[in-house]
Design a protein around this motif. Sequence first.
Motif, PDB file in Angstrom:
ATOM      1  N   ASN A 106     -12.558   7.160  -0.055  1.00 58.22           N
ATOM      2  CA  ASN A 106     -13.612   8.056  -0.558  1.00 58.22           C
ATOM      3  C   ASN A 106     -14.046   7.674  -1.967  1.00 58.22           C
ATOM      4  N   ARG A 107     -13.063   7.358  -2.823  1.00 57.90           N
ATOM      5  CA  ARG A 107     -13.390   6.990  -4.203  1.00 57.90           C
ATOM      6  C   ARG A 107     -14.124   5.655  -4.255  1.00 57.90           C
ATOM      7  N   LEU A 108     -13.712   4.726  -3.387  1.00 52.76           N
ATOM      8  CA  LEU A 108     -14.382   3.436  -3.327  1.00 52.76           C
ATOM      9  C   LEU A 108     -15.813   3.590  -2.842  1.00 52.76           C
ATOM     10  N   ASP A 109     -16.012   4.433  -1.837  1.00 51.95           N
ATOM     11  CA  ASP A 109     -17.364   4.679  -1.322  1.00 51.95           C
ATOM     12  C   ASP A 109     -18.252   5.309  -2.383  1.00 51.95           C
ATOM     13  N   ASN A 110     -17.670   6.189  -3.195  1.00 54.84           N
ATOM     14  CA  ASN A 110     -18.439   6.825  -4.268  1.00 54.84           C
ATOM     15  C   ASN A 110     -18.869   5.795  -5.312  1.00 54.84           C
ATOM     16  N   SER A 140      -9.365  -1.540 -11.391  1.00 57.45           N
ATOM     17  CA  SER A 140      -9.094  -0.693 -12.560  1.00 57.45           C
ATOM     18  C   SER A 140      -9.903   0.592 -12.491  1.00 57.45           C
ATOM     19  N   GLN A 141     -11.115   0.528 -11.940  1.00 55.73           N
ATOM     20  CA  GLN A 141     -11.936   1.723 -11.760  1.00 55.73           C
ATOM     21  C   GLN A 141     -11.290   2.683 -10.751  1.00 55.73           C
ATOM     22  N   LEU A 142     -10.548   2.110  -9.814  1.00 54.55           N
ATOM     23  CA  LEU A 142      -9.885   2.916  -8.784  1.00 54.55           C
ATOM     24  C   LEU A 142      -8.457   3.287  -9.167  1.00 54.55           C
ATOM     25  N   ASP A 143      -8.006   2.786 -10.313  1.00 52.46           N
ATOM     26  CA  ASP A 143      -6.658   3.065 -10.836  1.00 52.46           C
ATOM     27  C   ASP A 143      -5.563   2.561  -9.888  1.00 52.46           C
ATOM     28  N   LEU A 191       0.814  -1.210   0.000  1.00 50.54           N
ATOM     29  CA  LEU A 191       0.000   0.000   0.000  1.00 50.54           C
ATOM     30  C   LEU A 191       0.853   1.268   0.000  1.00 50.54           C
ATOM     31  N   GLU A 192       2.167   1.083  -0.165  1.00 53.57           N
ATOM     32  CA  GLU A 192       3.064   2.232  -0.138  1.00 53.57           C
ATOM     33  C   GLU A 192       2.757   3.174  -1.305  1.00 53.57           C
ATOM     34  N   GLY A 193       2.702   4.453  -1.008  1.00 56.10           N
ATOM     35  CA  GLY A 193       2.453   5.455  -2.040  1.00 56.10           C
ATOM     36  C   GLY A 193       0.988   5.688  -2.336  1.00 56.10           C
ATOM     37  N   ILE A 194       0.103   4.990  -1.635  1.00 56.91           N
ATOM     38  CA  ILE A 194      -1.344   5.133  -1.869  1.00 56.91           C
ATOM     39  C   ILE A 194      -1.971   5.946  -0.734  1.00 56.91           C
ATOM     40  N   ASP A 195      -2.747   6.955  -1.098  1.00 56.21           N
ATOM     41  CA  ASP A 195      -3.481   7.752  -0.128  1.00 56.21           C
ATOM     42  C   ASP A 195      -4.729   6.960   0.247  1.00 56.21           C
ATOM     43  N   THR A 196      -4.673   6.241   1.365  1.00 58.76           N
ATOM     44  CA  THR A 196      -5.773   5.347   1.727  1.00 58.76           C
ATOM     45  C   THR A 196      -7.075   6.097   2.019  1.00 58.76           C
ATOM     46  N   GLU A 197      -6.962   7.324   2.512  1.00 52.62           N
ATOM     47  CA  GLU A 197      -8.180   8.099   2.777  1.00 52.62           C
ATOM     48  C   GLU A 197      -8.877   8.471   1.472  1.00 52.62           C
ATOM     49  N   ASP A 198      -8.074   8.897   0.491  1.00 52.69           N
ATOM     50  CA  ASP A 198      -8.636   9.220  -0.821  1.00 52.69           C
ATOM     51  C   ASP A 198      -9.201   7.974  -1.482  1.00 52.69           C
ATOM     52  N   LEU A 199      -8.493   6.857  -1.352  1.00 52.88           N
ATOM     53  CA  LEU A 199      -8.967   5.605  -1.930  1.00 52.88           C
ATOM     54  C   LEU A 199     -10.297   5.203  -1.316  1.00 52.88           C
TER      55      LEU A 199
END
Length: 344
Positions: free
Chosen positions: A238-242, A262-265, A228-236
Amino acid sequence: MLLCVAGLLRPERTAGFKILSLLSFCVSIQFLYVYFLLKGIYFEPSFLNHLHIPLAWFLGPGMYSLYSVTVREEKFSTFERSFYFPGIGLSILFPIIHLVLPQSFQAHPIDYFEQGSTSWLDLLLVGAYTSNLVYYSAIVWQTRRSFQWDRLKRDSGARLLLYIVIGSGSATLVLVLAYLFRDIHLLFASVLGTVVYAVTGYLAQIYLPEVFREIGPSMRDAYRNSRLEGIDTEDLENRLDNLMSKEKIYLQEDLSLTILSSQLDIKPYQLSEFLSQIKGTNFSKFVNGYRVAEAVRILEKENGANILSVAYRSGFNSKATFNLAFKSIQGVSPREFLRKTKVS
């Protein structure tokens, strides 16, 4: 060699013990051949003097496979099996080449050091040890978080892991240097150092077994964090919830880990690790939670709703899967839930 036999005789038939036996056998053969080289012992047919070369190609893949099944807790993939092709191929080709071109194996291993000559066999051996360093480097890179200073101070498992990595990597590096500089003394030093390293590790395992048991958790934690290094888990999140709550991507029957990632890049393994580490669940349970919630909404809203229709409208691709997921989450079957809804 004794460790190899012990691994095969153990009642546990796990992949880890099988790989450990393979590694022990290959390392033992390398030691024997260095002894034969130093003593000037040779065999007939001549290709037998070089059988340590194919086995050297198993060491790196074996270490990576051991790491894969014990730390990543994953099964062998087709891609990982391909790591063994060079070793397997050379093991098969050596006797065949000897039958066709027996002169190809006339050079003795000691000639490389004493006469300064270089044969195709010497290049294969140096290539094997160099490739092994690549595999070791890959393991270190994926567990590099274990070697941060703060972690090393508090985690004995991480310190022992560092010792193992430095020991095996250093021994292999000295072997490569011995061949690059044609220095037989370095070769001997590498073998002697590996023996001391192995004996020290064996004694430590006997007298400090609790420390060895900490290696697995240390490496797993480091490996998972690195995914999970380099991934903003909070942003992820939010995008997953959307995607799930607003776009309702879970209604797609063919939704998979690959499609959602792939939808979450991000990579599928990163999404899997995010769901495991942050959400405390897996992909199937995560998606089914949304689908069951959708089914509950429909059942409460529509009196006399058809169960099969509700299953498909909620994103499930079969009634059986729907019933199983619904009961595991709600505690009752969809039909029982519908009956209770009517009564109330």
